[in-house]
Design a protein around this motif. Structure first.
Motif, mmCIF file in Angstrom:
data_model
loop_
_atom_site.group_PDB
_atom_site.id
_atom_site.type_symbol
_atom_site.label_atom_id
_atom_site.label_comp_id
_atom_site.label_asym_id
_atom_site.label_seq_id
_atom_site.Cartn_x
_atom_site.Cartn_y
_atom_site.Cartn_z
ATOM 1 N N PRO A 74 0.803 -1.221 0.000
ATOM 2 C CA PRO A 74 0.000 0.000 0.000
ATOM 3 C C PRO A 74 0.845 1.284 0.000
ATOM 4 O O PRO A 74 0.334 2.360 -0.290
ATOM 5 N N PHE A 75 2.142 1.143 0.270
ATOM 6 C CA PHE A 75 3.002 2.325 0.336
ATOM 7 C C PHE A 75 3.722 2.589 -0.987
ATOM 8 O O PHE A 75 3.693 3.698 -1.500
ATOM 9 N N CYS A 76 4.400 1.539 -1.540
ATOM 10 C CA CYS A 76 5.181 1.767 -2.769
ATOM 11 C C CYS A 76 4.537 1.155 -4.013
ATOM 12 O O CYS A 76 5.051 1.286 -5.109
ATOM 13 N N LYS A 77 3.435 0.464 -3.813
ATOM 14 C CA LYS A 77 2.646 -0.137 -4.909
ATOM 15 C C LYS A 77 3.395 -1.245 -5.650
ATOM 16 O O LYS A 77 3.047 -1.605 -6.762
ATOM 17 N N SER A 78 4.432 -1.819 -5.030
ATOM 18 C CA SER A 78 5.160 -2.938 -5.633
ATOM 19 C C SER A 78 4.403 -4.238 -5.386
ATOM 20 O O SER A 78 3.660 -4.364 -4.409
ATOM 21 N N LYS A 79 4.604 -5.209 -6.256
ATOM 22 C CA LYS A 79 4.026 -6.535 -6.067
ATOM 23 C C LYS A 79 4.906 -7.294 -5.082
ATOM 24 O O LYS A 79 6.123 -7.364 -5.247
ATOM 25 N N ILE A 80 4.254 -7.866 -4.068
ATOM 26 C CA ILE A 80 4.991 -8.618 -3.051
ATOM 27 C C ILE A 80 4.249 -9.906 -2.746
ATOM 28 O O ILE A 80 3.080 -10.068 -3.110
ATOM 29 N N ASP A 81 4.923 -10.846 -2.075
ATOM 30 C CA ASP A 81 4.322 -12.121 -1.703
ATOM 31 C C ASP A 81 3.101 -11.879 -0.824
ATOM 32 O O ASP A 81 3.090 -10.965 0.009
ATOM 33 N N ILE A 82 2.098 -12.699 -0.978
ATOM 34 C CA ILE A 82 0.832 -12.534 -0.255
ATOM 35 C C ILE A 82 1.022 -12.644 1.255
ATOM 36 O O ILE A 82 0.295 -12.045 2.037
ATOM 37 N N ASN A 83 2.039 -13.404 1.689
ATOM 38 C CA ASN A 83 2.273 -13.616 3.116
ATOM 39 C C ASN A 83 3.283 -12.646 3.715
ATOM 40 O O ASN A 83 3.599 -12.752 4.902
ATOM 41 N N ALA A 84 3.790 -11.723 2.937
ATOM 42 C CA ALA A 84 4.811 -10.798 3.442
ATOM 43 C C ALA A 84 4.232 -9.896 4.517
ATOM 44 O O ALA A 84 3.110 -9.413 4.425
ATOM 45 N N THR A 132 10.550 -1.481 2.606
ATOM 46 C CA THR A 132 10.703 -1.924 3.997
ATOM 47 C C THR A 132 9.586 -1.467 4.929
ATOM 48 O O THR A 132 9.741 -1.496 6.136
ATOM 49 N N SER A 133 8.461 -1.080 4.370
ATOM 50 C CA SER A 133 7.328 -0.701 5.215
ATOM 51 C C SER A 133 6.738 -1.921 5.879
ATOM 52 O O SER A 133 6.682 -3.005 5.300
ATOM 53 N N GLU A 134 6.263 -1.756 7.112
ATOM 54 C CA GLU A 134 5.584 -2.855 7.800
ATOM 55 C C GLU A 134 4.148 -2.937 7.296
ATOM 56 O O GLU A 134 3.463 -1.928 7.175
ATOM 57 N N GLY A 183 1.860 -5.385 8.550
ATOM 58 C CA GLY A 183 0.973 -6.052 9.491
ATOM 59 C C GLY A 183 1.137 -7.556 9.391
ATOM 60 O O GLY A 183 1.948 -8.068 8.619
ATOM 61 N N SER A 184 0.362 -8.259 10.133
ATOM 62 C CA SER A 184 0.500 -9.715 10.152
ATOM 63 C C SER A 184 -0.031 -10.327 8.863
ATOM 64 O O SER A 184 -0.902 -9.766 8.197
ATOM 65 N N ALA A 185 0.481 -11.530 8.544
ATOM 66 C CA ALA A 185 0.058 -12.243 7.345
ATOM 67 C C ALA A 185 -1.289 -12.919 7.554
ATOM 68 O O ALA A 185 -1.889 -13.420 6.625
ATOM 69 N N GLU A 186 -1.770 -12.961 8.767
ATOM 70 C CA GLU A 186 -3.028 -13.659 9.065
ATOM 71 C C GLU A 186 -4.160 -12.738 9.095
ATOM 72 O O GLU A 186 -4.619 -11.853 9.062
#
Length: 139
Positions: free
Chosen positions: A115-125, A132-134, A136-139
């Motif tokens: 939500p910060f840099c709009k990059s695609k990342i793993d769903i569980n990250a 390097t933005s946090e 939240g939890s993957a759950e």
């Protein structure tokens, strides 16, 4: 010559060639049925509606040649009826096969957007590897 024979044998053994052969044979038999329907049932009825005219007798003499256009008209009717019947059959077969097709489930997503840099990342990250933005939890 042996390589050619091997290639030919491989070609003949393919399933789609056999399917096509069966289709041609069944199509020929089906064509005879429809031709009989046209010649023996429909055309006599059409002839009655047109005042007892037999299409096979329709002809015109041009010079010394007799042009039998009635037989041609019969062939055109044969073609149109065969084409119509095949159209209806294919339409019905398509409906039936559509009913049996299982809807493929959409695969579960494996990525999400930071939500910060709009990059695609793993769903569980839980932290974006790009900014390097946090997250939240993957759950």
């Amino acid at each position: 010559m042996k390589k050619f024979a091997d290639e030919f044998r491989e070609f003949i053994a393919k399933g789609n060639v056999m399917d096509m052969a069966v289709g041609v044979i069944i199509g020929g038999a089906f064509g005879k049925i429809v031709s009989s329907l046209v010649e023996n049932i429909l055309m006599p009825l059409i002839g009655i509606l047109l005042g007892g005219v037999s299409f096979e007798d329709l002809a015109v003499t041009v010079g010394t040649a007799e042009v039998k256009y009635g037989i041609f008209l019969q062939s055109v009717f044969d073609f149109l009826i065969i084409a119509f019947v095949i159209f209806v059959m294919i339409k019905q077969i398509s409906k039936i096969t559509d009913k049996f097709k299982k809807e493929e489930e959409a695969p579960a997503p494996t990525e999400k957007e930071c939500p910060f840099c709009k990059s695609k990342i793993d769903i569980n990250a839980t932290r974006c590897p790009h900014c390097t933005s946090e997250l939240g939890s993957a759950e």
